[in-house]
Design a protein around this motif. Structure first.
Motif, mmCIF file in Angstrom:
data_model
loop_
_atom_site.group_PDB
_atom_site.id
_atom_site.type_symbol
_atom_site.label_atom_id
_atom_site.label_comp_id
_atom_site.label_asym_id
_atom_site.label_seq_id
_atom_site.Cartn_x
_atom_site.Cartn_y
_atom_site.Cartn_z
ATOM 1 N N ALA A 129 -11.712 0.032 8.521
ATOM 2 C CA ALA A 129 -12.713 -0.142 9.563
ATOM 3 C C ALA A 129 -13.316 1.218 9.880
ATOM 4 O O ALA A 129 -12.893 2.251 9.345
ATOM 5 C CB ALA A 129 -12.088 -0.771 10.800
ATOM 6 N N SER A 130 -14.297 1.250 10.782
ATOM 7 C CA SER A 130 -15.023 2.491 11.061
ATOM 8 C C SER A 130 -14.211 3.485 11.880
ATOM 9 O O SER A 130 -14.491 4.684 11.860
ATOM 10 C CB SER A 130 -16.341 2.175 11.776
ATOM 11 N N LYS A 152 -17.676 -0.728 17.431
ATOM 12 C CA LYS A 152 -18.242 -1.556 16.365
ATOM 13 C C LYS A 152 -17.397 -2.812 16.152
ATOM 14 O O LYS A 152 -16.178 -2.793 16.305
ATOM 15 C CB LYS A 152 -18.327 -0.761 15.064
ATOM 16 N N THR A 154 -16.755 -5.561 13.134
ATOM 17 C CA THR A 154 -16.953 -5.742 11.698
ATOM 18 C C THR A 154 -16.281 -7.021 11.249
ATOM 19 O O THR A 154 -15.146 -7.308 11.644
ATOM 20 C CB THR A 154 -16.370 -4.553 10.910
ATOM 21 N N MET A 163 -16.759 -6.554 3.278
ATOM 22 C CA MET A 163 -17.461 -6.555 4.547
ATOM 23 C C MET A 163 -18.647 -7.505 4.496
ATOM 24 O O MET A 163 -19.473 -7.440 3.580
ATOM 25 C CB MET A 163 -17.945 -5.145 4.915
ATOM 26 N N TRP A 165 -20.539 -8.390 7.660
ATOM 27 C CA TRP A 165 -21.533 -7.890 8.612
ATOM 28 C C TRP A 165 -20.880 -6.918 9.578
ATOM 29 O O TRP A 165 -19.651 -6.877 9.684
ATOM 30 C CB TRP A 165 -22.246 -9.014 9.367
ATOM 31 N N ILE A 166 -21.716 -6.131 10.230
ATOM 32 C CA ILE A 166 -21.237 -5.166 11.220
ATOM 33 C C ILE A 166 -22.215 -5.135 12.385
ATOM 34 O O ILE A 166 -23.433 -5.240 12.198
ATOM 35 C CB ILE A 166 -21.059 -3.755 10.599
ATOM 36 N N GLN A 168 -23.078 -3.037 16.109
ATOM 37 C CA GLN A 168 -22.785 -1.875 16.934
ATOM 38 C C GLN A 168 -23.877 -1.694 17.968
ATOM 39 O O GLN A 168 -25.021 -2.109 17.771
ATOM 40 C CB GLN A 168 -22.649 -0.611 16.086
#
Length: 375
Positions: A129-130, A152, A154, A163, A165-166, A168
């Protein structure tokens, strides 16, 4: 990078300030009650050891998925409490557990999201993840949906970890660390945000359906203006309700994001909802009930003040909360009176019992697991 470190540091400091015993009045003594309900303990078990993270077990049919200290993940039989399998992951688990689509998903401080096969505990995939993942993943619609600490959200494919979609949005410079998982209902992902915003996303592609202000920042300093939603929202029929720290509780129409009602309440513990009422535990340890459709105040229970009360859960005909000494308190939903009590292992119960209506499972900070039955 320096700015990011500062933001994360301030986040930790803010949360510590909110939860430190030294910054609060002394906890109320354990109140004397007239016991009208005999709590039903079905079984108890344990996982891992004492941890700083906040874990909540999850029901999945006749199974209970749990995570604990020292990176342990386990699957238990809901009827007996016996452990079906238990493993230790190579990374420290920080984000709780989500179950669905034959998977058990967890997150870590390093941003790892790991999916395990429910049948045997073997790792199916691991992705990044981010940023750190300290809230539980949600498995729904063949997706593993993760909220990371940078705000975010995700969505990863449940089968491959790809992945999909994301989402934020801009984050304020000062925010609390958010342990609240997203909630998925009727094809919508509800996400409580920093600065008091509630976002509704389409589960298939992450597009924003609407955003609504649950609370508006107020005050002269940045700390006074923190109004983060740090507890999961709750959904009933066409209504979703959320509560913000230093803010208010608000109920929103799920179809269009329009405001139904609000009341001034500050909470980091959270909410529960049933056919008639919305229940909330506030920062003072008071538990309140509001009429679901109108927001009219029904009752407030103040005898557990400053006992660091968990979010509430509806179990059969009672409302149940935990506290800093591991007690589970049973309240009458009609008037909020304390009608029963169950001691666990003496360690704090951070998160609300996870209830399916007829049973509830609760986890203490020492890793104690307790399955409760309704009366």
């Amino acid at each position: 990078m320096r700015g990011l470190r500062f933001a994360l540091l301030v986040s930790v400091v803010a949360l510590t300030a909110c939860s430190s015993v030294s910054n609060q009045p002394d906890p109320s003594p354990l109140p004397v009650i007239e016991s009208k309900v005999q709590p039903k303990l079905v079984w108890k078990n344990e996982i891992g050891s004492e941890t700083e993270f906040r874990f909540q077990p999850v029901f999945s049919g006749d199974l209970v998925a749990v995570v604990g200290g020292k990176s342990q993940v386990a699957l238990l039989d809901r009827n007996s409490g016996q452990t079906k399998w238990k493993i230790t992951l190579p990374q420290e688990v920080a984000g709780g557990v989500g179950v669905g689509s034959g998977l058990l998903a967890v997150g870590s401080l390093k941003g790892d999201v790991t999916a395990l096969d429910v049948s045997n505990g073997k790792i199916v995939w691991t992705v990044k993840a981010s940023s750190e993942v300290i809230s539980a993943p949600v498995v729904a619609n063949d997706l593993v949906i993760v909220r990371s600490n940078d705000g975010k959200v995700t969505a990863f494919s449940a089968s491959t970890g790809t992945m999909k979609w994301i989402y934020q949005r801009q984050q304020p410079p000062l925010q609390l660390r958010n342990y609240a998982a997203p909630i998925v209902a009727e094809g919508i992902v509800y996400v409580g945000q920093a600065a008091g915003r509630l976002s509704a996303l389409a589960v298939d592609d992450g597009r924003v359906l609407w955003e609504a202000p649950i609370a508006l920042p107020r005050g002269a300093s940045e700390l006074e203006r923190v109004t983060d939603i740090v507890a999961p929202p709750v959904v009933h029929a066409d209504m979703v309700c959320a509560v913000a720290f230093q803010g208010r509780i608000a109920c929103i129409n799920t179809k269009n994001g329009s405001l139904i009602w609000t009341r001034d309440v500050s909470s980091w513990s959270g909410l529960a909802i049933d056919e008639r009422y919305v229940y909330v535990s506030d920062v003072k340890g008071h538990i309140s009930a509001f009429e679901r459709n109108t927001g009219r105040s029904v009752w407030k229970q103040e005898k557990l003040a400053y006992r660091f009360v968990s979010g509430p859960a509806v179990l059969g005909n009672q409302v149940v909360v935990g506290d800093l000494e591991g007690y589970l308190h049973y309240l009458d939903p009609e008037d909020g009176s304390l009608v029963g009590r169950l001691a666990t292992d003496g360690s704090r119960i951070y998160l609300a019992p996870q209830s399916n209506g007829s049973q509830a499972v609760v986890q203490t900070s020492k890793g104690g697991l307790y399955l409760l039955g309704a009366q």
